[in-house]
Motif scaffolding. Structure first.
Motif, PDB file in Angstrom:
ATOM      1  N   GLY A 137       1.043  -1.318  -0.371  1.00 50.98           N
ATOM      2  CA  GLY A 137      -0.356  -0.250  -0.266  1.00 50.98           C
ATOM      3  C   GLY A 137       0.860   0.906  -0.236  1.00 50.98           C
ATOM      4  N   ALA A 138       0.942   2.037  -0.842  1.00 50.92           N
ATOM      5  CA  ALA A 138       1.681   3.675  -1.124  1.00 50.92           C
ATOM      6  C   ALA A 138       1.423   4.005   0.389  1.00 50.92           C
ATOM      7  N   PRO A 139       3.052   4.438   0.868  1.00 46.34           N
ATOM      8  CA  PRO A 139       3.935   4.807  -0.091  1.00 46.34           C
ATOM      9  C   PRO A 139       4.672   3.747   0.086  1.00 46.34           C
ATOM     10  N   ALA A 140       4.347   2.358   0.710  1.00 45.25           N
ATOM     11  CA  ALA A 140       5.272   0.847   0.405  1.00 45.25           C
ATOM     12  C   ALA A 140       5.580   0.953  -1.269  1.00 45.25           C
ATOM     13  N   THR A 141       6.757   0.268  -1.263  1.00 48.20           N
ATOM     14  CA  THR A 141       6.666  -0.286  -3.032  1.00 48.20           C
ATOM     15  C   THR A 141       6.329  -2.115  -2.832  1.00 48.20           C
ATOM     16  N   ILE A 142       7.177  -2.379  -3.703  1.00 48.45           N
ATOM     17  CA  ILE A 142       7.986  -3.643  -3.405  1.00 48.45           C
ATOM     18  C   ILE A 142       9.433  -4.525  -3.069  1.00 48.45           C
ATOM     19  N   VAL A 143       9.870  -3.271  -2.933  1.00 48.74           N
ATOM     20  CA  VAL A 143      11.178  -2.734  -1.466  1.00 48.74           C
ATOM     21  C   VAL A 143      10.793  -3.413  -0.416  1.00 48.74           C
ATOM     22  N   VAL A 255      16.146 -10.896  -4.725  1.00 46.49           N
ATOM     23  CA  VAL A 255      15.093  -9.906  -3.322  1.00 46.49           C
ATOM     24  C   VAL A 255      15.963  -9.564  -1.999  1.00 46.49           C
ATOM     25  N   ALA A 256      17.091 -10.718  -1.946  1.00 49.22           N
ATOM     26  CA  ALA A 256      17.409  -9.470  -0.176  1.00 49.22           C
ATOM     27  C   ALA A 256      18.083  -8.857  -0.964  1.00 49.22           C
ATOM     28  N   ASP A 257      18.485  -7.843  -2.599  1.00 40.13           N
ATOM     29  CA  ASP A 257      19.241  -7.235  -2.552  1.00 40.13           C
ATOM     30  C   ASP A 257      18.292  -6.406  -3.601  1.00 40.13           C
ATOM     31  N   CYS A 258      16.859  -6.233  -3.453  1.00 41.67           N
ATOM     32  CA  CYS A 258      16.615  -5.084  -3.708  1.00 41.67           C
ATOM     33  C   CYS A 258      16.488  -3.944  -2.706  1.00 41.67           C
ATOM     34  N   ARG A 259      16.433  -2.729  -3.318  1.00 45.20           N
ATOM     35  CA  ARG A 259      16.558  -1.850  -2.899  1.00 45.20           C
ATOM     36  C   ARG A 259      15.880  -0.161  -3.402  1.00 45.20           C
ATOM     37  N   SER A 260      15.495  -0.775  -4.944  1.00 43.86           N
ATOM     38  CA  SER A 260      14.521   0.062  -5.678  1.00 43.86           C
ATOM     39  C   SER A 260      14.015  -0.395  -6.156  1.00 43.86           C
ATOM     40  N   PRO A 261      12.303   0.376  -6.600  1.00 44.46           N
ATOM     41  CA  PRO A 261      10.803  -0.673  -6.615  1.00 44.46           C
ATOM     42  C   PRO A 261      11.226  -0.885  -8.327  1.00 44.46           C
ATOM     43  N   GLY A 262      11.876  -0.591  -9.374  1.00 39.83           N
ATOM     44  CA  GLY A 262      12.890  -1.337 -10.442  1.00 39.83           C
ATOM     45  C   GLY A 262      12.985  -2.287 -10.769  1.00 39.83           C
ATOM     46  N   ARG A 263      13.995  -2.281  -9.706  1.00 38.15           N
ATOM     47  CA  ARG A 263      15.050  -3.543  -9.513  1.00 38.15           C
ATOM     48  C   ARG A 263      14.416  -4.749  -9.717  1.00 38.15           C
ATOM     49  N   LEU A 264      12.962  -5.375  -9.283  1.00 43.54           N
ATOM     50  CA  LEU A 264      12.273  -6.138 -10.104  1.00 43.54           C
ATOM     51  C   LEU A 264      11.372  -5.933 -10.875  1.00 43.54           C
ATOM     52  N   GLU A 265      11.209  -5.511 -12.450  1.00 44.96           N
ATOM     53  CA  GLU A 265      10.327  -5.195 -12.684  1.00 44.96           C
ATOM     54  C   GLU A 265      11.288  -6.069 -14.267  1.00 44.96           C
ATOM     55  N   PHE A 266      10.108  -6.626 -14.768  1.00 45.79           N
ATOM     56  CA  PHE A 266      10.616  -7.515 -16.137  1.00 45.79           C
ATOM     57  C   PHE A 266       9.699  -7.179 -16.875  1.00 45.79           C
ATOM     58  N   GLN A 267      10.361  -7.346 -18.613  1.00 48.72           N
ATOM     59  CA  GLN A 267       9.105  -6.984 -19.266  1.00 48.72           C
ATOM     60  C   GLN A 267       9.412  -7.657 -19.991  1.00 48.72           C
ATOM     61  N   ALA A 268       8.679  -8.486 -21.359  1.00 54.32           N
ATOM     62  CA  ALA A 268       8.745  -9.830 -22.479  1.00 54.32           C
ATOM     63  C   ALA A 268       9.640  -9.672 -22.435  1.00 54.32           C
ATOM     64  N   GLU A 269      10.915  -8.704 -23.169  1.00 48.88           N
ATOM     65  CA  GLU A 269      12.032  -8.767 -23.715  1.00 48.88           C
ATOM     66  C   GLU A 269      13.080  -9.449 -22.417  1.00 48.88           C
TER      67      GLU A 269
END
Length: 298
Positions: A137-143, A255-269
Motif C-alpha cells: 500500500g503506497a507509499p510502500a513498494t516492492i522493496v 529479493v535480498a538485494d532489492c533497494r528500489s522498485p525498478g530492480r524487480l521489474e521485468f518486461q517481455a524482452e
C-alpha cells in the motif's frame, strides 16, 4: 481472410497481429503471441493440468479488461477442457486446460493473462501449492514486499516448506511453495495463521486484513488466494499493465538485494535472457518430491 498458422500439426487462426496493445512501448499483438510461443517451454509446465482463467484485454490494457472462466465460444475441439467444481449451489464450470503449444498459441491470440488455481484438475480437493500475494500500500513498494518475503521464507522453512518468489508483474511479489496432503481449506487456514504471525512480528510493515484504511505504507499479506475458487497469475504470464510487464520468477539473492522498485521489474524482452541465465526458477514447484506436508493445525 483470417491468417492461419500451423503449430505442432494444429491449424491456429491469428488475428489483428499488427494491433498495438501497449501504446507506451509500441508492443503489438504479434509480439505478444511470439512472447508466449517462445516462452512455452517454461510456461507450459505451470499451466498443464490446471484449469485456466483468462484475464482478457483484446484492445490493450487501456481498453476493456474482463475475466473469462468458462470455455470461450469458438474454442477448437482439440483444446482440452475440464469440469471444475464451484460452490455446492452451482453446477460445475467447464474451463480450458492449456496442455500444449497449439493451445497456448490459440489462447495467446485471445490476448490474455493466465491465472490458475492452486490445485490440479484431477484432484481439486488437494492443494499442491501454497501462495502468498504480497501487495504494497503506497507509499510502500516492492522493496517492503521483499522484506516481508524474506521473513516468510524463514518462517516457512521452519515448517519444512521451501518457498519460491516471483514478481506479481505489477507492484508486488508472490511467494509459492509446493505442498501436499492438505485441502484448500486447510491450506488457507495455515496461510492465514502465518499472515497473522507476520503482522505480529512486523507490526509496522505488515497487515493481514484487506481493509484499505489499514494498508497505506504497509504490505498486505494476502493469504486468501489459497481458497479453492481463487486463482493467481501464472509464472511468466504477461500482465495487463501500461507496459508488457511479466510475472517473472526471481532469485532470493535478487529479493535480498532489492533497494528500489525498478530492480524487480521485468518486461517481455527480459525473459529470454533470464531463462538462458537461470533456467526456470519455478521448476522446483513441479517436483512432487519437494512438496512438503503442512504442519498439524494447533
Amino acid at each position: 481472410m483470417t491468417p492461419i498458422t500451423e503449430v505442432a500439426g494444429r491449424r491456429v487462426p491469428l488475428t489483428n497481429l499488427e494491433k498495438v496493445l501497449y501504446p507506451a512501448t509500441g508492443f503489438t499483438k504479434a509480439e505478444l503471441v511470439h512472447y508466449y510461443a517462445t516462452t512455452a517451454d517454461a510456461l507450459l509446465p505451470h499451466l498443464r493440468d490446471r484449469a485456466v482463467s483468462f484475464l482478457r484485454y483484446p484492445d490493450g490494457p487501456e481498453g476493456q479488461v474482463f475475466f473469462t472462466k468458462n470455455v470461450p465460444p469458438g474454442t477448437p475441439e482439440w483444446v482440452t477442457s475440464a469440469e471444475v467444481p464451484r460452490s455446492s449451489a452451482d453446477s460445475p464450470a467447464r474451463m480450458v486446460v492449456v496442455q500444449d503449444l497449439p493451445s497456448l498459441v490459440w489462447a495467446a491470440n485471445l490476448v490474455t493473462e493466465f491465472h490458475t488455481h492452486q490445485w490440479l484438475v484431477d484432484s481439486p480437493d488437494e492443494a499442491d501449492r501454497l501462495v502468498f500475494d504480497l501487495d504494497p500500500g503506497a507509499p510502500a513498494t516492492i522493496v517492503q514486499c521483499c522484506e516481508v518475503a524474506l521473513w516468510l521464507r524463514e518462517r516457512l522453512a521452519a515448517d519444512g516448506i521451501e518457498a519460491y518468489p516471483k514478481t506479481a508483474g505489477s507492484k508486488g511479489l508472490h511467494l509459492l511453495a509446493p505442498v501436499s496432503g492438505a485441502s484448500p481449506e486447510r491450506t488457507s487456514e495455515y496461510a492465514r495463521a502465518l499472515a497473522v504471525e507476520a503482522e505480529r512480528a512486523l507490526p509496522r510493515l505488515v497487515v493481514h486484513r484487506m481493509t484499505k484504511s489499514l494498508r497505506p505504507g504497509k504490505v498486505f499479506v494476502d493469504w486468501s488466494q489459497n481458497a479453492a475458487r481463487k486463482t493467481t497469475a501464472t509464472p511468466y504470464t504477461l500482465r495487463a499493465r501500461r507496459t508488457p510487464l511479466v510475472s517473472a520468477p526471481v532469485t532470493w539473492d535478487e529479493v535480498a538485494d532489492c533497494r528500489s522498485p525498478g530492480r524487480l521489474e521485468f518486461q517481455a524482452e527480459d525473459i529470454a535472457p533470464r531463462l538462458r541465465e537461470h533456467g526456470d526458477l519455478m521448476a522446483p514447484l513441479l517436483d512432487r518430491r519437494r512438496a512438503a506436508p503442512l504442519p498439524e493445525a494447533t
